[in-house]
Design an enzyme around this catalytic site. Structure first.
Site, PDB file in Angstrom:
ATOM      1  N   ALA A 168       0.907  -1.290   0.106  1.00 26.26           N
ATOM      2  CA  ALA A 168      -0.100  -0.067   0.031  1.00 26.26           C
ATOM      3  C   ALA A 168       0.804   1.211   0.047  1.00 26.26           C
ATOM      4  O   ALA A 168       0.840   2.029   0.897  1.00 26.26           O
ATOM      5  CB  ALA A 168      -0.977  -0.106   1.212  1.00 26.26           C
TER       6      ALA A 168
ATOM      7  N   HIS B 250       3.140   4.620  -0.600  1.00 34.30           N
ATOM      8  CA  HIS B 250       2.874   6.201  -0.832  1.00 34.30           C
ATOM      9  C   HIS B 250       4.165   6.570  -0.776  1.00 34.30           C
ATOM     10  O   HIS B 250       5.417   6.200  -0.978  1.00 34.30           O
ATOM     11  CB  HIS B 250       2.030   6.553   0.408  1.00 34.30           C
ATOM     12  CG  HIS B 250       2.321   6.376   1.711  1.00 34.30           C
ATOM     13  ND1 HIS B 250       3.694   6.588   2.262  1.00 34.30           N
ATOM     14  CD2 HIS B 250       2.003   5.465   2.860  1.00 34.30           C
ATOM     15  CE1 HIS B 250       3.644   6.378   3.648  1.00 34.30           C
ATOM     16  NE2 HIS B 250       2.669   5.558   3.665  1.00 34.30           N
TER      17      HIS B 250
ATOM     18  N   HIS C 134       6.958   5.527   1.456  1.00 32.26           N
ATOM     19  CA  HIS C 134       7.781   4.374   1.002  1.00 32.26           C
ATOM     20  C   HIS C 134       8.931   4.986  -0.150  1.00 32.26           C
ATOM     21  O   HIS C 134      10.007   4.448  -0.171  1.00 32.26           O
ATOM     22  CB  HIS C 134       7.046   3.446   0.786  1.00 32.26           C
ATOM     23  CG  HIS C 134       5.924   3.123   1.760  1.00 32.26           C
ATOM     24  ND1 HIS C 134       4.745   3.183   1.526  1.00 32.26           N
ATOM     25  CD2 HIS C 134       6.033   2.078   2.648  1.00 32.26           C
ATOM     26  CE1 HIS C 134       3.908   2.604   2.803  1.00 32.26           C
ATOM     27  NE2 HIS C 134       4.865   2.046   3.485  1.00 32.26           N
TER      28      HIS C 134
END
Ligand code: PAF
Length: 284
Positions: A32, A34, A37
């Protein structure tokens, strides 16, 4: 970018990366992805590394009451982001590859896990330490990159790596924030539009409290004021707002050595955490 699901293939891919002569970095994630990261991948590339990113939603770090099944999984979009960011390898094992039948080991880090997230989420840090140790041993990188957003997690991993002579450099990367200051987190997606607006009170309350403490305001009263502001914005319960030593995570009133203001509170059904450096010595 290679997408790899089996350990033997990961080892072969890392050997090929080592043969290029560049250092190898690991960026462990639960997907997941974004911009927070991607900042980890960028930081690793800025150090000249070939980058392996792991995506593994680690069941052992979720308590039975937590959101394991609901945790967002979107590997195709994640892989596209990592490819664009220049990662060399995506390590995406399944649960059976990570925890085969008979798996029976766990790494407990005491002390630094005793309070805060460790208290609010029993068993969480044993799950984190064990999976991070596995990921480090599977990949054997030169460096591994973690966000400062999960500040206690970073301290736990540093402690484990020191204690067990792992010999891998752990690099903390500053928290990425939205324009209004909210720390980027996969969990922000759970906030309603109204909650998303209210959420900005968290970084603001911490920022003002950090500035007050740096100007010499009393720590306990400043923390009480920050909690009152969070309550007013709709946060409940407030698990903690605390000034801690950046290494031991023990409460402190001093900012002579690196200190951190840390907080966790719930807004509706979403639990948010954040932290800021306080004092003249800003890094760990
Ligand atoms: O920070 C995370 O995403 C996870 O706790 C980590 C470090 C990838 C371990 O599962």
């Amino acid at each position: 970018m290679q997408i790899i699901r089996h350990l033997a293939d990961l080892r072969a891919a890392v050997r090929a990366l080592v043969n290029t002569g560049a250092p190898v970095a690991l960026v462990p994630t639960m997907g997941a992805l974004h911009a927070g990261h991607i900042a980890l991948v960028d930081a690793a590339r800025a150090r000249g590394c070939q980058v392996v990113v792991s995506i593994f939603v680690n069941p052992t770090q979720f308590a039975p009451t937590e959101d394991l099944d609901a945790y967002p999984r979107r590997e195709a979009a994640d892989a596209a982001m990592l490819e664009a960011a220049g990662a060399a390898v995506l390590w995406a094992p399944d649960v059976a590859e990570m925890y085969p039948a008979g798996f029976a080991s766990s790494i407990e880090v005491s002390g630094v896990t005793a309070r805060w997230e460790g208290e609010a989420r029993p068993g969480h840090f044993a799950g984190v330490a064990t999976v991070v140790a596995k990921l480090l041993l599977q990949t054997r990188p030169d460096m591994a990159f973690f966000g400062e957003k999960d500040f206690q997690q970073l301290a736990v991993i540093r402690r484990m790596v020191r204690d067990l002579d792992v010999g891998i450099e752990i690099v903390g990367v500053p928290t990425q924030r939205d324009d209004d200051g909210l720390a980027l987190s996969s969990r922000n997606a759970y906030l309603s539009p109204e909650e998303r607006i209210a959420a900005r009170a968290l970084p603001r309350a911490l920022g003002d409290a950090a500035a007050s403490i740096e100007r010499g305001a009393p720590v306990a009263a400043t923390i009480d004021a920050a909690k009152a502001r969070l309550t007013e914005a709709g946060f409940t319960p407030i698990d903690y707002v605390a000034l801690v030593d950046a290494d031991s995570l023990e409460p402190t009133e001093s900012i002579e050595s690196p200190a951190r203001l840390i907080a966790a509170a719930k807004l509706g059904r979403t639990r948010l955490i954040d932290n800021l450096a306080v004092g003249n010595v800003k890094s760990m």
